[in-house]
Design an enzyme around this catalytic site. Structure first.
Site, mmCIF file in Angstrom:
data_model
loop_
_atom_site.group_PDB
_atom_site.id
_atom_site.type_symbol
_atom_site.label_atom_id
_atom_site.label_comp_id
_atom_site.label_asym_id
_atom_site.label_seq_id
_atom_site.Cartn_x
_atom_site.Cartn_y
_atom_site.Cartn_z
ATOM 1 N N ALA A 1 3.985 1.665 -1.049
ATOM 2 C CA ALA A 1 4.678 1.784 -2.331
ATOM 3 C C ALA A 1 3.709 2.157 -3.444
ATOM 4 C CB ALA A 1 5.384 0.471 -2.658
ATOM 5 N N THR B 1 -14.434 6.307 0.651
ATOM 6 C CA THR B 1 -14.458 5.857 -0.742
ATOM 7 C C THR B 1 -15.497 4.753 -0.897
ATOM 8 O OG1 THR B 1 -12.618 4.340 -0.315
ATOM 9 C CG2 THR B 1 -12.070 6.530 -1.157
ATOM 10 N N LEU B 2 -16.275 4.841 -1.986
ATOM 11 C CA LEU B 2 -17.429 3.973 -2.176
ATOM 12 C C LEU B 2 -17.342 3.170 -3.468
ATOM 13 C CD1 LEU B 2 -20.044 6.654 -1.087
ATOM 14 C CD2 LEU B 2 -19.229 4.737 0.283
ATOM 15 N N LYS C 1 0.809 -1.216 0.000
ATOM 16 C CA LYS C 1 0.000 0.000 0.000
ATOM 17 C C LYS C 1 0.844 1.267 0.000
ATOM 18 C CE LYS C 1 -4.435 -1.534 1.646
ATOM 19 N NZ LYS C 1 -5.030 -1.070 0.380
ATOM 20 N N THR D 1 -7.382 -4.070 -7.329
ATOM 21 C CA THR D 1 -6.369 -4.246 -6.288
ATOM 22 C C THR D 1 -5.862 -2.936 -5.705
ATOM 23 O OG1 THR D 1 -5.636 -6.328 -7.274
ATOM 24 C CG2 THR D 1 -4.120 -5.248 -5.770
ATOM 25 N N ALA D 2 -5.476 -1.991 -6.528
ATOM 26 C CA ALA D 2 -4.827 -0.769 -6.025
ATOM 27 C C ALA D 2 -5.683 0.476 -6.189
ATOM 28 C CB ALA D 2 -3.492 -0.574 -6.729
ATOM 29 N N ALA D 3 -6.991 0.312 -6.373
ATOM 30 C CA ALA D 3 -7.845 1.474 -6.608
ATOM 31 C C ALA D 3 -7.762 2.472 -5.456
ATOM 32 C CB ALA D 3 -9.289 1.026 -6.826
ATOM 33 N N GLY D 4 -7.838 1.976 -4.230
ATOM 34 C CA GLY D 4 -7.763 2.862 -3.075
ATOM 35 C C GLY D 4 -6.411 3.533 -2.948
ATOM 36 N N ASP D 5 -5.358 2.809 -3.278
ATOM 37 C CA ASP D 5 -4.010 3.382 -3.196
ATOM 38 C C ASP D 5 -3.819 4.488 -4.224
ATOM 39 O OD1 ASP D 5 -3.438 1.548 -1.199
ATOM 40 O OD2 ASP D 5 -2.672 0.069 -2.616
ATOM 41 N N SER E 1 -0.884 -0.361 -12.433
ATOM 42 C CA SER E 1 -2.163 0.228 -12.821
ATOM 43 C C SER E 1 -2.221 1.727 -12.584
ATOM 44 C CB SER E 1 -3.304 -0.437 -12.037
ATOM 45 O OG SER E 1 -3.297 -0.026 -10.679
ATOM 46 N N ASP F 1 -9.406 -5.087 -12.474
ATOM 47 C CA ASP F 1 -8.690 -5.447 -11.254
ATOM 48 C C ASP F 1 -8.744 -4.242 -10.311
ATOM 49 O OD1 ASP F 1 -7.017 -6.355 -9.264
ATOM 50 O OD2 ASP F 1 -5.210 -6.402 -10.490
ATOM 51 N N GLU G 1 -0.186 -1.046 7.087
ATOM 52 C CA GLU G 1 0.564 -2.276 6.836
ATOM 53 C C GLU G 1 1.933 -2.240 7.505
ATOM 54 O OE1 GLU G 1 -1.198 -4.155 2.707
ATOM 55 O OE2 GLU G 1 0.572 -2.888 2.551
#
Length: 292
Positions: A42, A214-215, A40, A242-246, A285, A240, A138
């Protein structure tokens, strides 16, 4: 632009695509396998750098090939790596990720050297007065608590979801949970704007100045001093998440460091996250300005 410091984890993500998630005790034959740079902290650092941020990353990696590859990758992105330390005993962090046919994911993380990111790494930082600091969960909670003492511009992305002491919230500049993390922190199940507002008010009552929930595909809800609003997300075909929030958090801190107001900053972050979910991988991404 103000300098941005990201404090957090660095992992190597091992991803398997499969039509559906397995049930307990079930073995599935999956599809494609991917090896991605992740973690997260990185992910957020790379997302911020690609969008034009002046980024410094504070992290800990193992003395292994994953750690060396990660630091080399950060350098290629123009990230200041002078505060990344190497652990002589612990392996670099890894994450095992399964992505189903709808682009949803499950993730199991082996923290490794991330768990040894110490309080001392924070006390050595020379934080500038206008510097934004972004962190997640993390790495050890003690390190996060030390950050709370050292800056009044801390943005906390409380992921992965965990209980937090009230001392984290008191005076916190900004918190950015998703629906799952919000429910754990407040007890409110967020399903729409009304429930998001209820949960945000509870977090604000604990001392948080700015709350962004975030929704996912619905966008993001904001509650701050004297105002609240929803920012919708554009409709995209998710591959994917996976990293949308990041990516959201990395883009958000860049916009704030540029001096944008909160409404424009959130809109920018939502657009960046919407691009990210159309691509496989975590750091891979993260979009660049030209993609937006």
């Amino acid at each position: 632009m103000s300098r941005i410091t990201v404090v957090g984890s660095s992992n190597t993500d091992m991803v398997v695509k499969t039509p559906r998630f397995p049930q307990p005790g079930e073995t599935l034959l999956g599809g494609e396998f991917f090896l991605f740079a992740g973690g997260k902290g990185a992910n957020q650092a790379v997302a911020a750098a690609r969008l034009g941020g002046q980024v410094r990353f504070v992290a800990r990696v193992g003395d292994d090939v994953f750690g060396r590859q990660a630091v080399e990758g950060f350098g290629r992105e123009g990230i200041d790596c002078s505060h990344i330390s190497v652990d002589p005993k612990l392996a670099s962090g890894t994450a095992l990720i399964t992505v189903n046919g709808e682009g949803e994911n499950t993730i199991v993380v082996a923290s490794g050297a991330n768990a040894a990111l110490s309080v001392e790494s924070i006390t050595k930082l020379d934080l500038e007065e206008d510097e934004y600091v972004l962190t997640q969960l993390e790495t050890p909670l003690e390190t996060v608590l030390e950050l709370v003492k050292h800056t009044d511009r801390l943005i906390l992305n409380p992921a992965p979801a965990t209980d937090l002491p009230d001392t984290v919230f008191d005076g916190l500049f900004m918190i950015t949970p998703n629906e799952t993390e919000t429910q754990l922190l407040t007890g409110v199940r967020v399903t729409d704007e009304t429930s998001a507002a209820q949960a945000a008010e509870l977090l604000q009552s604990k001392g948080v100045q700015h709350v962004i929930i975030t929704l996912g595909a619905a966008g993001a809800f904001y509650l701050g001093p004297g105002t609240s609003f929803m920012t919708p997300a554009p409709r995209v075909a998710a591959v994917d998440t996976t990293a949308a929030g990041d990516v959201f958090n990395g883009a958000l801190v860049v916009a704030l460091a540029r001096g944008e107001d909160i409404r424009d900053a959130i809109a920018f972050a939502v657009r960046a996250a919407s691009v990210a979910v159309t691509r496989m991988g975590a750091q891979d991404s993260a979009p660049r300005l030209s993609d937006l």
